[in-house]
Scaffold this motif. Sequence first.
Motif, mmCIF file in Angstrom:
data_model
loop_
_atom_site.group_PDB
_atom_site.id
_atom_site.type_symbol
_atom_site.label_atom_id
_atom_site.label_comp_id
_atom_site.label_asym_id
_atom_site.label_seq_id
_atom_site.Cartn_x
_atom_site.Cartn_y
_atom_site.Cartn_z
ATOM 1 N N GLY A 1 0.572 -1.327 -0.098
ATOM 2 C CA GLY A 1 -0.142 -0.133 0.042
ATOM 3 C C GLY A 1 0.882 1.538 -0.061
ATOM 4 N N SER A 2 0.197 2.329 -0.376
ATOM 5 C CA SER A 2 0.552 3.627 -0.502
ATOM 6 C C SER A 2 2.166 3.958 -0.887
ATOM 7 C CB SER A 2 0.930 4.128 1.147
ATOM 8 O OG SER A 2 -0.387 3.993 1.822
ATOM 9 N N PRO A 3 2.324 3.475 -2.105
ATOM 10 C CA PRO A 3 3.709 3.471 -2.811
ATOM 11 C C PRO A 3 4.162 4.596 -2.923
ATOM 12 C CG PRO A 3 1.847 2.632 -4.419
ATOM 13 C CD PRO A 3 1.087 2.559 -3.338
ATOM 14 N N LEU A 4 3.293 5.723 -3.472
ATOM 15 C CA LEU A 4 3.987 7.073 -3.434
ATOM 16 C C LEU A 4 4.488 7.604 -2.322
ATOM 17 C CD1 LEU A 4 2.296 10.036 -5.558
ATOM 18 C CD2 LEU A 4 3.241 10.456 -3.452
ATOM 19 N N GLN A 5 3.705 7.448 -1.319
ATOM 20 C CA GLN A 5 4.256 8.286 -0.057
ATOM 21 C C GLN A 5 5.233 7.378 0.648
ATOM 22 O OE1 GLN A 5 0.715 7.533 -0.800
ATOM 23 N NE2 GLN A 5 0.120 9.641 -1.257
ATOM 24 N N ASN A 6 5.254 6.107 0.576
ATOM 25 C CA ASN A 6 6.473 5.396 1.018
ATOM 26 C C ASN A 6 7.629 5.385 0.253
ATOM 27 O OD1 ASN A 6 5.418 3.551 3.483
ATOM 28 N ND2 ASN A 6 4.027 2.678 2.005
ATOM 29 N N LEU A 7 7.550 5.909 -1.067
ATOM 30 C CA LEU A 7 8.765 5.942 -1.833
ATOM 31 C C LEU A 7 9.529 7.572 -1.383
ATOM 32 C CD1 LEU A 7 7.651 4.790 -5.270
ATOM 33 C CD2 LEU A 7 9.250 3.823 -4.099
ATOM 34 N N ILE A 8 8.427 8.339 -1.241
ATOM 35 C CA ILE A 8 9.101 9.702 -0.953
ATOM 36 C C ILE A 8 9.830 9.592 0.452
ATOM 37 C CG2 ILE A 8 8.170 12.100 -0.419
ATOM 38 C CD1 ILE A 8 6.697 11.866 -2.800
ATOM 39 N N VAL A 9 9.014 9.142 1.477
ATOM 40 C CA VAL A 9 9.575 9.197 2.909
ATOM 41 C C VAL A 9 10.935 8.290 2.915
ATOM 42 C CG1 VAL A 9 7.204 9.530 4.035
ATOM 43 C CG2 VAL A 9 7.996 7.118 3.695
ATOM 44 N N ARG A 10 11.114 7.584 2.062
ATOM 45 C CA ARG A 10 12.600 6.625 2.058
ATOM 46 C C ARG A 10 13.411 7.431 1.015
ATOM 47 N NH1 ARG A 10 8.464 3.276 3.033
ATOM 48 N NH2 ARG A 10 8.709 1.317 3.945
ATOM 49 N N GLY A 11 13.298 8.562 0.531
ATOM 50 C CA GLY A 11 14.127 9.254 -0.237
ATOM 51 C C GLY A 11 14.183 9.131 -1.734
ATOM 52 N N THR B 1 10.391 -6.699 -1.783
ATOM 53 C CA THR B 1 9.988 -5.556 -0.471
ATOM 54 C C THR B 1 8.625 -5.357 -0.510
ATOM 55 O OG1 THR B 1 12.402 -4.603 -0.724
ATOM 56 C CG2 THR B 1 10.863 -3.458 0.327
ATOM 57 N N THR B 2 8.116 -5.028 0.697
ATOM 58 C CA THR B 2 6.604 -4.966 0.844
ATOM 59 C C THR B 2 6.204 -3.752 1.646
ATOM 60 O OG1 THR B 2 6.147 -7.367 0.855
ATOM 61 C CG2 THR B 2 4.314 -5.864 1.799
ATOM 62 N N PHE B 3 5.663 -2.632 1.251
ATOM 63 C CA PHE B 3 5.118 -1.576 2.022
ATOM 64 C C PHE B 3 3.805 -1.887 2.551
ATOM 65 C CE2 PHE B 3 7.066 1.379 -1.600
ATOM 66 C CZ PHE B 3 8.428 1.251 -0.897
ATOM 67 N N THR B 4 3.600 -1.114 3.706
ATOM 68 C CA THR B 4 2.516 -1.125 4.378
ATOM 69 C C THR B 4 1.558 0.157 4.390
ATOM 70 O OG1 THR B 4 3.339 -2.325 6.326
ATOM 71 C CG2 THR B 4 1.602 -1.080 6.851
ATOM 72 N N ARG B 5 0.324 0.170 3.968
ATOM 73 C CA ARG B 5 -0.389 1.207 3.798
ATOM 74 C C ARG B 5 -0.445 2.117 5.042
ATOM 75 N NH1 ARG B 5 -4.180 2.099 0.173
ATOM 76 N NH2 ARG B 5 -4.347 -0.124 -0.525
ATOM 77 N N ARG B 6 -0.304 3.443 4.503
ATOM 78 C CA ARG B 6 0.102 4.485 5.530
ATOM 79 C C ARG B 6 -1.391 4.766 6.154
ATOM 80 N NH1 ARG B 6 4.892 7.067 6.238
ATOM 81 N NH2 ARG B 6 3.641 8.991 6.620
ATOM 82 N N LEU B 7 -1.311 5.198 7.424
ATOM 83 C CA LEU B 7 -2.505 5.493 7.971
ATOM 84 C C LEU B 7 -2.952 7.136 7.913
ATOM 85 C CD1 LEU B 7 -2.271 3.105 11.010
ATOM 86 C CD2 LEU B 7 -3.756 2.825 8.820
ATOM 87 N N ALA B 8 -3.921 7.576 8.317
ATOM 88 C CA ALA B 8 -4.345 9.000 8.449
ATOM 89 C C ALA B 8 -3.465 9.694 9.499
ATOM 90 C CB ALA B 8 -5.611 9.259 8.562
ATOM 91 N N GLU B 9 -3.322 9.037 10.577
ATOM 92 C CA GLU B 9 -2.271 9.724 11.539
ATOM 93 C C GLU B 9 -1.002 9.734 11.380
ATOM 94 O OE1 GLU B 9 -3.601 5.313 13.406
ATOM 95 O OE2 GLU B 9 -4.333 7.065 12.152
ATOM 96 N N GLN B 10 -0.383 9.106 10.387
ATOM 97 C CA GLN B 10 0.847 9.194 10.029
ATOM 98 C C GLN B 10 0.980 10.524 9.249
ATOM 99 O OE1 GLN B 10 1.019 4.987 8.488
ATOM 100 N NE2 GLN B 10 3.139 5.211 9.280
ATOM 101 N N SER B 11 0.130 11.343 8.658
ATOM 102 C CA SER B 11 0.164 12.574 8.072
ATOM 103 C C SER B 11 0.440 13.685 8.940
ATOM 104 C CB SER B 11 -1.380 12.717 7.297
ATOM 105 O OG SER B 11 -1.575 11.816 6.556
ATOM 106 N N TYR C 1 -6.923 11.931 -0.249
ATOM 107 C CA TYR C 1 -5.554 11.652 0.623
ATOM 108 C C TYR C 1 -5.754 12.635 2.063
ATOM 109 C CZ TYR C 1 -3.387 8.525 -2.599
ATOM 110 O OH TYR C 1 -3.041 7.513 -3.300
ATOM 111 N N PRO C 2 -5.620 12.228 3.163
ATOM 112 C CA PRO C 2 -5.447 12.874 4.149
ATOM 113 C C PRO C 2 -4.145 13.869 4.254
ATOM 114 C CG PRO C 2 -4.724 10.895 4.763
ATOM 115 C CD PRO C 2 -5.082 10.665 3.425
ATOM 116 N N ASN C 3 -4.434 15.269 4.166
ATOM 117 C CA ASN C 3 -3.650 16.127 3.879
ATOM 118 C C ASN C 3 -2.588 16.230 5.313
ATOM 119 O OD1 ASN C 3 -5.835 18.538 2.155
ATOM 120 N ND2 ASN C 3 -4.086 17.204 1.408
#
Length: 236
Positions: A84-94, A159-169, A192-194
Amino acid sequence: MAHSYILVSKKQRHDVLYQRLASSLQGQWHLITDKTQLSLEKLTAINPKYIFIPHWSDKIADEITERFACIMFHMTDLPYGRGGSPLQNLIVRGHEDTQLSAFRCNEQLDAGPIYGKLLLSLAGTATEIFNRADLLVGQLIFDIIQHDIEPIPQVGQVTTFTRRLAEQSNITNLDKLSDVYDYIRMLDADGYPNAFLNSGEFILTFTDAVHDEEQVSAQVIFKRNAKQKNETGILQ
């Protein structure tokens, strides 16, 4: 006899993609936007050569994926970044860019054989990235149909990503301006939760970020914090 093709997506932005495909590629094109339409009975009546799925959040029944070539699109260089959440997981990993992978859907999550990959920049807001991705989806679909591509098994370490939760925003605990900027832009898209801060009485949400060397500027919206209300609706 012309083949039939189906585009499946709940996102309104893919209406443009559908119109572009239907006008540029021969065949009978159909658009499915609701899960009630994605039934074995309906698909059997259409008998598509390919079912293209640029965005879908519901599980697709095994009886459908086993019978039809259901092709999905994932914003990572599979098998890296399944989940889950590939775009966000990629960006937070640089990551600054990625591969958009077209693969055949099977019983395992994001594990099917690959039809093709195209380089995708991760610069800008989530909306801008999705718009670039849609252009690549169209290109991959064109290549698959025109060249009758046979998919090949995924190769490499999974490599497996975990879907990000709203509170992680929540950006409260970030200590780098670059991270603040990345959080705001990677969540700046419809649905998306801003990125947000919780001040107690208010929730502050952020969009349209601009980053220079010394600051990040963004549009801010203040909303009453519902969790601060008692049963009568009065803020505590």
